[in-house]
Enzyme design. Structure first.
Site, mmCIF file in Angstrom:
data_model
loop_
_atom_site.group_PDB
_atom_site.id
_atom_site.type_symbol
_atom_site.label_atom_id
_atom_site.label_comp_id
_atom_site.label_asym_id
_atom_site.label_seq_id
_atom_site.Cartn_x
_atom_site.Cartn_y
_atom_site.Cartn_z
ATOM 1 N N LEU A 96 0.846 -1.186 0.000
ATOM 2 C CA LEU A 96 0.000 0.000 0.000
ATOM 3 C C LEU A 96 0.884 1.241 0.000
ATOM 4 O O LEU A 96 1.792 1.363 0.835
ATOM 5 C CB LEU A 96 -0.924 0.012 1.227
ATOM 6 C CG LEU A 96 -1.926 -1.144 1.316
ATOM 7 C CD1 LEU A 96 -2.739 -1.041 2.600
ATOM 8 C CD2 LEU A 96 -2.854 -1.145 0.103
ATOM 9 N N ASP A 198 -2.816 -4.238 18.995
ATOM 10 C CA ASP A 198 -1.513 -3.572 19.139
ATOM 11 C C ASP A 198 -1.590 -2.211 18.455
ATOM 12 O O ASP A 198 -0.740 -1.839 17.645
ATOM 13 C CB ASP A 198 -0.417 -4.436 18.504
ATOM 14 C CG ASP A 198 0.990 -4.009 18.933
ATOM 15 O OD1 ASP A 198 1.114 -3.158 19.828
ATOM 16 O OD2 ASP A 198 1.969 -4.531 18.361
#
Length: 294
Positions: A96, A198
């Protein structure tokens, strides 16, 4: 790892399209895996590489990304393939092109995270264990959140800390906190929400259209406050984010003390991974929590 033959063949076999990389670029920033951008004239992949015995970690990461991706809430880099040979394990992800300035639509980030947190299951935990950093994260399912957190989060990290030579005050405070952990959930009944697990500032960004993207998850189903608490560690998110999230999905009044309990898990994990000053920080947090009980 200098020999990319197996990885390239795996990409070709999985995608059904020949792939012959013309450029392999190392990407810095991680402390656990080696990362690379691998590209030919048409396609580009993000590849993580580690020791051959790291394949279960990559399998769990791919499963976690897919768990988030199938909700159609937050964008994730799509897992392509993962495997190992005698020398290394790898995870290949969609590459990405992220916004280098790290700017984007904060309100959309908050709204999409809230939508993900509304994806719920019957029990806390997950169908498989995974990792938090490189530390095993135990996700044995449990219908009792306080018991899950006490046993598989704080208790597990304290056990690791003892094995790593951290005794004395840390363990004494930890034992007291585990014994009284239920105190922090009196009158509060969280539901098992899908968590990134996380979610600090290094594990999200925006694409070039300003849309939020999350990666490097440690997925499980738990109290959504644990995700929001993590966003306040290591730099935190913007004030606009918290305002927008609360507008979408208001937080309970007890969040301000429970966030310390939730972030203690991550500080203990950093103690076990990196040592240093995290022990003092963990002891301070436990002292603060115990002071609430007295």
């Amino acid at each position: 790892m200098n020999d990319w033959t197996d990885i390239v063949k795996h990409i070709t076999d999985t995608t059904g399209q020949p792939f012959e990389p013309k450029k392999i670029t190392a990407i810095g920033g991680g402390c656990i895996n080696q990362a690379f951008c691998v590209a030919d004239d048409k396609r580009c992949f993000f590849v993580k590489i580690n020791h051959a015995d790291s394949l279960p970690m990559f399998e769990a990461e791919a499963a976690g990304l897919n768990e988030i991706g199938q909700t159609n809430t937050l964008r994730i880099p799509q897992p392509i393939c993962w495997n190992r040979n005698a020398h290394a394990a790898w995870l290949v992800l969609e590459y990405l092109d992220l916004n280098s300035r790290g700017t984007g639509n904060v309100n959309e980030l908050a709204a999409r995270l809230a939508a993900m947190h509304r994806v719920q299951m019957q029990q806390f935990g997950w169908i498989r264990d995974n990792t938090i950093g490189s530390t095993p994260q135990i996700n044995i399912q449990n219908s009792d959140w306080a018991s899950f957190w006490r046993t598989h989060r704080l208790g597990y990290q304290l056990k690791l800390a003892k094995q790593n030579g951290h005794h004395g005050t840390l363990q004494n405070l930890g034992a007291r906190l585990l014994e009284d952990c239920d105190y922090f959930f009196a009158g509060y009944t969280p539901v098992p929400s899908l968590l990134h697990g996380d979610l600090w500032s290094g594990n999200f960004s925006y694409d070039n259209a300003g849309r939020p993207v999350v990666f490097d998850p440690a997925v499980y189903y738990g109290d959504r406050e644990a995700d929001i608490a993590m966003t306040e560690l290591f730099g935190g998110f913007s004030g606009q984010f918290y305002s927008a999230y609360r507008h979408e999905y208001p937080l309970d009044s007890g969040y301000n003390i429970r966030k310390i309990l939730y972030n203690l898990y991550h500080i203990l994990n950093h103690l076990n991974l990196f040592g240093g000053g995290y022990r003092h920080q963990a002891e301070q947090m436990m002292g603060c929590l115990l002071a609430e009980i007295r």
